[in-house]
Design a protein around this motif. Sequence first.
Motif, PDB file in Angstrom:
ATOM      1  N   LEU A 107      -4.848   8.152 -10.889  1.00 45.25           N
ATOM      2  CA  LEU A 107      -5.102   9.264  -9.973  1.00 45.25           C
ATOM      3  C   LEU A 107      -5.995   8.784  -8.835  1.00 45.25           C
ATOM      4  O   LEU A 107      -7.114   8.313  -9.070  1.00 45.25           O
ATOM      5  CB  LEU A 107      -5.793  10.400 -10.742  1.00 45.25           C
ATOM      6  CG  LEU A 107      -6.192  11.630  -9.932  1.00 45.25           C
ATOM      7  CD1 LEU A 107      -4.988  12.296  -9.280  1.00 45.25           C
ATOM      8  CD2 LEU A 107      -6.934  12.639 -10.821  1.00 45.25           C
ATOM      9  N   ARG A 108      -5.486   8.872  -7.612  1.00 47.59           N
ATOM     10  CA  ARG A 108      -6.214   8.336  -6.459  1.00 47.59           C
ATOM     11  C   ARG A 108      -6.254   9.363  -5.316  1.00 47.59           C
ATOM     12  O   ARG A 108      -5.443   9.300  -4.386  1.00 47.59           O
ATOM     13  CB  ARG A 108      -5.544   7.042  -5.999  1.00 47.59           C
ATOM     14  CG  ARG A 108      -5.607   5.978  -7.077  1.00 47.59           C
ATOM     15  CD  ARG A 108      -5.037   4.658  -6.657  1.00 47.59           C
ATOM     16  NE  ARG A 108      -5.670   3.594  -7.415  1.00 47.59           N
ATOM     17  CZ  ARG A 108      -5.446   2.297  -7.223  1.00 47.59           C
ATOM     18  NH1 ARG A 108      -4.637   1.901  -6.280  1.00 47.59           N
ATOM     19  NH2 ARG A 108      -6.077   1.406  -7.951  1.00 47.59           N
ATOM     20  N   PRO A 109      -7.178  10.296  -5.378  1.00 49.30           N
ATOM     21  CA  PRO A 109      -7.233  11.314  -4.334  1.00 49.30           C
ATOM     22  C   PRO A 109      -7.689  10.713  -2.999  1.00 49.30           C
ATOM     23  O   PRO A 109      -8.523   9.821  -2.974  1.00 49.30           O
ATOM     24  CB  PRO A 109      -8.315  12.289  -4.839  1.00 49.30           C
ATOM     25  CG  PRO A 109      -8.596  11.896  -6.253  1.00 49.30           C
ATOM     26  CD  PRO A 109      -8.221  10.473  -6.392  1.00 49.30           C
ATOM     27  N   GLY A 272       2.955   3.190  -5.385  1.00 47.78           N
ATOM     28  CA  GLY A 272       1.683   3.897  -5.496  1.00 47.78           C
ATOM     29  C   GLY A 272       0.510   2.994  -5.141  1.00 47.78           C
ATOM     30  O   GLY A 272      -0.472   3.436  -4.550  1.00 47.78           O
ATOM     31  N   ASP A 273       0.613   1.735  -5.512  1.00 45.52           N
ATOM     32  CA  ASP A 273      -0.425   0.765  -5.156  1.00 45.52           C
ATOM     33  C   ASP A 273      -0.567   0.707  -3.636  1.00 45.52           C
ATOM     34  O   ASP A 273      -1.669   0.796  -3.086  1.00 45.52           O
ATOM     35  CB  ASP A 273      -0.037  -0.609  -5.722  1.00 45.52           C
ATOM     36  CG  ASP A 273      -1.012  -1.707  -5.323  1.00 45.52           C
ATOM     37  OD1 ASP A 273      -2.236  -1.457  -5.420  1.00 45.52           O
ATOM     38  OD2 ASP A 273      -0.557  -2.790  -4.915  1.00 45.52           O
ATOM     39  N   ILE A 274       0.566   0.588  -2.963  1.00 48.95           N
ATOM     40  CA  ILE A 274       0.556   0.409  -1.506  1.00 48.95           C
ATOM     41  C   ILE A 274       0.158   1.718  -0.812  1.00 48.95           C
ATOM     42  O   ILE A 274      -0.724   1.743   0.046  1.00 48.95           O
ATOM     43  CB  ILE A 274       1.952  -0.054  -1.033  1.00 48.95           C
ATOM     44  CG1 ILE A 274       2.291  -1.396  -1.692  1.00 48.95           C
ATOM     45  CG2 ILE A 274       1.993  -0.151   0.486  1.00 48.95           C
ATOM     46  CD1 ILE A 274       3.767  -1.764  -1.624  1.00 48.95           C
ATOM     47  N   SER A 276      -1.493   4.231  -1.898  1.00 51.57           N
ATOM     48  CA  SER A 276      -2.861   4.726  -2.125  1.00 51.57           C
ATOM     49  C   SER A 276      -3.862   4.022  -1.219  1.00 51.57           C
ATOM     50  O   SER A 276      -4.849   4.625  -0.792  1.00 51.57           O
ATOM     51  CB  SER A 276      -3.255   4.635  -3.604  1.00 51.57           C
ATOM     52  OG  SER A 276      -3.195   3.325  -4.092  1.00 51.57           O
ATOM     53  N   ASP A 277      -3.627   2.757  -0.891  1.00 46.31           N
ATOM     54  CA  ASP A 277      -4.501   2.109   0.106  1.00 46.31           C
ATOM     55  C   ASP A 277      -4.280   2.724   1.484  1.00 46.31           C
ATOM     56  O   ASP A 277      -5.233   2.956   2.239  1.00 46.31           O
ATOM     57  CB  ASP A 277      -4.225   0.598   0.179  1.00 46.31           C
ATOM     58  CG  ASP A 277      -5.045  -0.214  -0.832  1.00 46.31           C
ATOM     59  OD1 ASP A 277      -5.389   0.336  -1.898  1.00 46.31           O
ATOM     60  OD2 ASP A 277      -5.336  -1.399  -0.555  1.00 46.31           O
ATOM     61  N   LEU A 278      -3.035   2.980   1.809  1.00 47.92           N
ATOM     62  CA  LEU A 278      -2.730   3.592   3.107  1.00 47.92           C
ATOM     63  C   LEU A 278      -3.382   4.978   3.205  1.00 47.92           C
ATOM     64  O   LEU A 278      -4.038   5.302   4.201  1.00 47.92           O
ATOM     65  CB  LEU A 278      -1.209   3.694   3.286  1.00 47.92           C
ATOM     66  CG  LEU A 278      -0.691   4.389   4.544  1.00 47.92           C
ATOM     67  CD1 LEU A 278      -1.286   3.770   5.802  1.00 47.92           C
ATOM     68  CD2 LEU A 278       0.822   4.329   4.611  1.00 47.92           C
TER      69      LEU A 278
HETATM   70 MG    MG Z   1      -4.161  -1.891  -4.970  1.00 48.32          MG
END
Ligand code: MG
Length: 386
Positions: A107-109, A272-274, A276-278
């Motif tokens: 979970l990455r708000p 999701g990795d990409i 979430s940084d964006l």
């Molecule tokens: Mg990452």
Amino acid sequence: MATYSVALIPGDGIGPEVLREGKKVMDAVAQVTGITWKWTEYPYGAEHWLKHRKGLPTLFSEEDMAGLGKHDAVYFGAVGDPRVPESVEQAGALLWMRFYFDQYINLRPAKLLRGVASPLANKKPHDINILVVRENSEDFYIGLGARHSGRKSKQTLELKRALYQARFNVDIDLDPGDELAYQIGAMTAKGAERVLRYGFELAKKKKLTRVTAVHKANVLTKIYGLWLEAAERVAKEYPGIELEETIVDATAMWLVRRPEWFQVIVAPNMFGDILSDLAASTVGGMGFAPGGNINPNRKAGVSMFEPIHGSAPKHGGLNKANPIATILAGKLMLEHLGEDRAAELVEQATEDVLEAGKVRTYDVGGTSSCSAMGDAIAERVLQLRP
Ligand code: MG
Ligand code: IPM
């Protein structure tokens, strides 16, 4: 009031200093809410590995993991140090922990807080408020792959997961002198459904109206075809919530052009990795980006809360890093423990301090130290009370 036993892993680089501030704020929360923390600090990180675990392909041993599993939560700084192989501190730490405890939710708000400027023009506080739910156990992260040179080779790759086991037989016939590398992505219907259902449940809990399921089913038809079918099945259980299906490249574009549109984004592991940084970059950068590696069933596996950023070795020990991502990871930990009001208090105190603007770290143009930021937020928690 409840007592929670939490494992602290400060780690390397800026990990220890940001986690110290996170703990400081959590201690302030305890003072005003009556929650009791039982902290146990673990020395895992580069120094510890070099002294006691060298030769191990992972940062933690099995026993270390079993020990962590006894706590109600793990609160994590960051790991990564030039003296330790990357594979040990990445796949051998974060990924292993995710798999070991079946933390299938990441979970990455990404929320634009009061007092923080977005690099995108004309955004007001809370205009950007996205709950990125990243699948955390499957897809191209399962760790199956190989490189082949030489003519013919046969190999069997085994995959063992909490949900299933699979075996892939590979038979390769190559031109001499050539080399072939491959990496397998796998997804199961159950694995997809459980994270999509979490996304819909989250939308319901937060009274949101749309869940965006990210894919690339136009090209990677098998793996993301299964993903979309799972999304459509799960969506049927939530008639009040719209399912939107978006292709990952277009999603990246819309995250920049119109981030206000998004409410809950559920994405396969790598996308999701990409994304979430964006998403984090639209709300002020990695200094404001917390993450929870969550197993929603607390009995089945402990969950781990961390800033998404790394250990930034060159800034380590300078007391200048922005601790807000870690403090907000503490907020996610409180929510996971069912302490929603305490969680809100953390966010409100953080926003109040940011909006007042007197204390700001270097990444947002200020000169305040990491500990000054933690002090200010902890003090504000004490003033606000729940
Ligand atoms: Mg990452
Ligand atoms: C993250 C990181 C990790 C990932 C790496 C360090 C293994 O980028 O947590 O987003 O790719 O998941």
